[in-house]
Design an enzyme around this catalytic site. Structure first.
Site, PDB file in Angstrom:
ATOM      1  N   VAL A 104     -47.515 -25.837  20.021  1.00 42.57           N
ATOM      2  CA  VAL A 104     -48.459 -25.155  19.197  1.00 42.57           C
ATOM      3  C   VAL A 104     -48.072 -23.579  18.760  1.00 42.57           C
ATOM      4  CG1 VAL A 104     -50.875 -24.099  19.330  1.00 42.57           C
ATOM      5  CG2 VAL A 104     -50.269 -26.294  20.527  1.00 42.57           C
TER       6      VAL A 104
ATOM      7  N   LYS B 119     -52.258 -29.344  16.277  1.00 45.40           N
ATOM      8  CA  LYS B 119     -51.981 -28.261  17.172  1.00 45.40           C
ATOM      9  C   LYS B 119     -53.621 -27.927  17.523  1.00 45.40           C
ATOM     10  CE  LYS B 119     -47.827 -26.848  14.399  1.00 45.40           C
ATOM     11  NZ  LYS B 119     -47.540 -25.976  13.504  1.00 45.40           N
TER      12      LYS B 119
END
Ligand SMILES: NC(=O)c1ccc[n+]([C@@H]2O[C@H](COP(=O)([O-])OP(=O)(O)OC[C@H]3O[C@@H](n4cnc5c(N)ncnc54)[C@H](OP(=O)(O)O)[C@@H]3O)[C@@H](O)[C@H]2O)c1
Ligand SMILES: NC(=O)c1ccc[n+]([C@@H]2O[C@H](COP(=O)([O-])OP(=O)(O)OC[C@H]3O[C@@H](n4cnc5c(N)ncnc54)[C@H](OP(=O)(O)O)[C@@H]3O)[C@@H](O)[C@H]2O)c1
Lengths: 428, 428
Positions: free
Chosen positions: B134, B207
């Protein structure tokens, strides 16, 4: 690990009360995330009868923070009293000696005694955590010591004193002089008991010393920081800076080079359009640069009950989870002592002077700068106002030593009506 | 804990090569900080003979990543191959079954199989760490799960696909149409093998699913995200947005309310002067809001060899230091399944339509919007260009359902020359 992690909290002011509130409000969440119950065994403050807006009847009261730190039913001693020495340090040492981990928000104590305390912690097999001590609610200690652990940190920078940033941005937005905004800040309760800690750059300097230490693996070196406060910044400086596309910020910069550790905490001109330049009010910003990650910027509230307590409790959660990073991210014995190498990196400077109204005054200033090898990029003189005419100069890149030499030479002439102000221009 | 932490690295592309470089270049620093030597036992990739610009002769080569994951001399399996299923998942499962911790940068795999894999890790007493998955180099997973562990997270937002942000900012700065900039990005190697993963918002959606899970303590729910790509954004939309003081960003927003979990990944109009609005090129930004901390903003490089490898190695350092947070920050059994409640929060919308040149066309559109309870804040019509006239409407606050209803009704008339574009306006 016992199932429950039991806290002893010394200091029930802004931060201490915030911590008690989180322990109560988020008990279930904390247990879910850390796998353990987190409770408070006992608390301490000076005044046992003060109404703090929270119910403390469930916790034992200890008049003496040292006694609190030594209690058998305390696993983690939470120091939120403040102060470089005195009860904060005494109780921290007592806690470590009694085999307790310590969580503190006290940058003053750690910037000065950090190495000794870390050593005591290490020999006791304990750790001191201090997320709240730098940039309040921003998890910057964790980011540097853990999130960027694989990087060689090349530079850290930050606006880390909300009060100074409030004063500077408020001067600009309201067009008010320093003294007026200082009074406002005082009325709002923004200033420390000793306001020179804030406006003199000391508090921000303490934070920078800690940030350097964890970033570069050096012994915290507060004395090595070149510190200047914001007391001499005028509304005129702010306007002139704005005119040139800059804003004035109390900016900390630390950098480890072949020459040594450069640490500065000074009001600087930064580009108005840069993230640091755009920072308003009490918000803090920290910029961390590492060899692999390039640049990470963190922004958030630098103080206040909730944000600071959030950081204190993050440390507590880490301990509850068994996360035990050494105090400065690596063993004390591996911390280096780097020579202080302040101001060896050149930059343009902004110079404000008040010249007495004498023919040839300006020429004298220009020739003194020239003699020190400093060339002038831009200059502006304001008519012949009485008793002295303001002159603004932007120099080409120079280091601090020749500049200080030139300023000293100017002061030994009879053309200056006041000590010049010199502000570094950081083109980030 | 053995003295040495031994890695097995599967995948030697952009990220894998970056990881090998850090392990080599920073060996001393890593040992100092973690107290352990970190070494590589073996590596794997598809092509055993490809020149990867690094010397791999010191490591065993395994053709099969599953075999690599099971090696006795591997303590941590580092998965950097990518892909939702296939070798990445097989090898991850094999590693967990063989009692190894796993570090991965693979958001696709975790967004889809995260819960199952976390369960397998937990029953094996192992963890899966995924900082790099992420926002690349930004330590956002650590910030949320540890740095803000004492907060009830109330909202997370982010611009987390550098390629989309590059395309949108480049369209604006160069005044180029989407197709041209898409080609440029492709030539520069910015696009995934399957570019719809980027421009379709899928990668950023993966993400967001992970960020929601750790923020709210919910099971990763990729399917619950309302996803829209940037493919239909025109240079005209960007100009109109700029005119109104906005910029278009592929923005992810997740929020847990009484109604359920709202997760959106869509191009939105955000104020041009906001930190998100000012984000240029491939840089990522994540905003995290918590009950105590208020708001933390993190900015940094979202991809690339160095930054991504920095995040992978941060996870490795954590494991070397004995930091073992559960995969999603808390035990899998405590993760909640929240109903998907997308788009229940109202906002103004930007609508672009192409109307056929017929009298009364605009009146028809306005009355359809009115019938759905949507009122018009501003409207702009562009002459009577052929074959269709562009019309831009900014609505007052509305939710998505009546808007979609109105758009469907418009499409069943004969006045539209193309499907309208509707973009949410986020006044952050
Ligand atoms: N305030 C912030 O936003 C902030 C942000 C970051 C870090 N910090 C740091 O956090 C620490 C606490 O700050 P604060 O703002 O909460 O301070 P504060 O409001 O002044 O509170 C200090 C507390 O310590 C207690 N105390 C002082 N001397 C004591 C003694 N000898 N024995 C027992 N208790 C004693 C005081 O007791 P009484 O209440 O009875 O007087 C008070 O409760 C400081 O190190 C500060 O630098 C604060
Ligand atoms: N690139 C970034 O900036 C970035 C940022 C964040 C996260 N990520 C994630 O990191 C992961 C890796 O990305 P990347 O950009 O490094 O990808 P990449 O450059 O395409 O590299 C993929 C590597 O995996 C190897 N591989 C593929 N299938 C394999 C198999 N069946 N057996 C063994 N090896 C196999 C490839 O081998 P060959 O080289 O022999 O073909 C290649 O070395 C992905 O999950 C991606 O989403 C990437």
């Amino acid at each position: 690990m016992t199932a429950t992690l039991r806290l002893g909290i010394a200091g029930l002011g802004t931060v201490g009360v915030g911590v008690v509130k989180i322990v109560r409000k988020q008990a279930a969440l904390l247990a879910q995330r850390t796998g353990r119950d987190i409770t408070i065994s006992a608390v301490s403050a000076r005044n046992a009868t003060k109404d703090r807006g929270i119910n403390l009847s469930g916790y034992d009261w200890e008049a003496d923070p040292v006694a609190l730190a030594q209690r058998d039913d305390v696993d983690v001693f939470v120091e939120l009293m403040g102060g470089t020495d005195g009860p904060a340090k005494d109780a921290t040492e007592a806690a470590l000696a009694a085999g307790k981990d310590v969580v503190t928000a006290n940058k003053a104590m750690l910037a000065i005694h950090g190495r000794d305390l870390a050593e005591q912690a290490e020999s006791a097999g304990r750790v001191i955590r201090f997320e709240a001590a730098v940039a309040g609610g921003i998890p910057v200690i964790k980011t540097v010591t853990e999130g960027l652990a694989a990087n060689e940190i090349t530079r850290v920078m930050g606006v880390m004193n909300g009060t100074c940033n409030y004063i500077l941005t408020r001067m600009e937005s309201a067009g008010l002089p320093y003294e007026k905004v200082f009074e406002e800040a005082d009325d709002l309760g923004y200033l420390e008991a000793d306001p020179t800690l804030d406006v003199g750059g000391i508090d921000a300097g303490h934070k920078l010393a800690l940030l350097s230490a964890i970033g570069f693996g050096t012994v915290p070196d507060f004395d090595g920081i070149e510190i200047e406060g914001i007391e001499r910044i005028t509304i005129e400086d702010i306007r002139q800076a704005a005119d040139m596309g800059y804003r004035i910020k109390l900016l900390g910069v630390a950098q480890l080079t072949g020459r040594g550790l450069e640490q500065r905490m000074q009001p600087c001109l930064v580009p108005a359009s840069s993230p640091l330049g755009q920072l308003e009010g009490g918000t803090n910003m920290v910029v961390i640069e590492g060899d692999s990650v390039q640049q990470i910027v963190l922004r958030g509230p630098g103080a206040g009950e909730g944000p600071t307590a959030s950081a204190v409790m993050a440390d507590v959660c880490d301990l509850a989870r068994g996360i035990r990073i050494p105090t400065f991210g690596q063993p004390v014995s591996t911390l280096r002592t780097a020579p202080s190498a302040s101001s060896v990196l050149p930059a343009p400077y902004y110079l404000r002077m008040a010249l007495v109204d004498k023919p040839g005054a300006l020429a004298k200033i220009a020739s003194i700068l020239g003699a020190s090898g400093i060339s002038i990029d831009r200059m502006r003189q304001y008519g012949h106002s009485e008793p002295a005419a303001p002159v603004l100069i932007v120099t080409h890149r120079t280091t601090r030593a020749p500049l200080d030499e030139a300023i000293a030479a100017m002061q030994s002439t009879d053309v200056l009506a006041a000590t010049p102000v010199a502000l570094r221009i950081e083109n980030l």
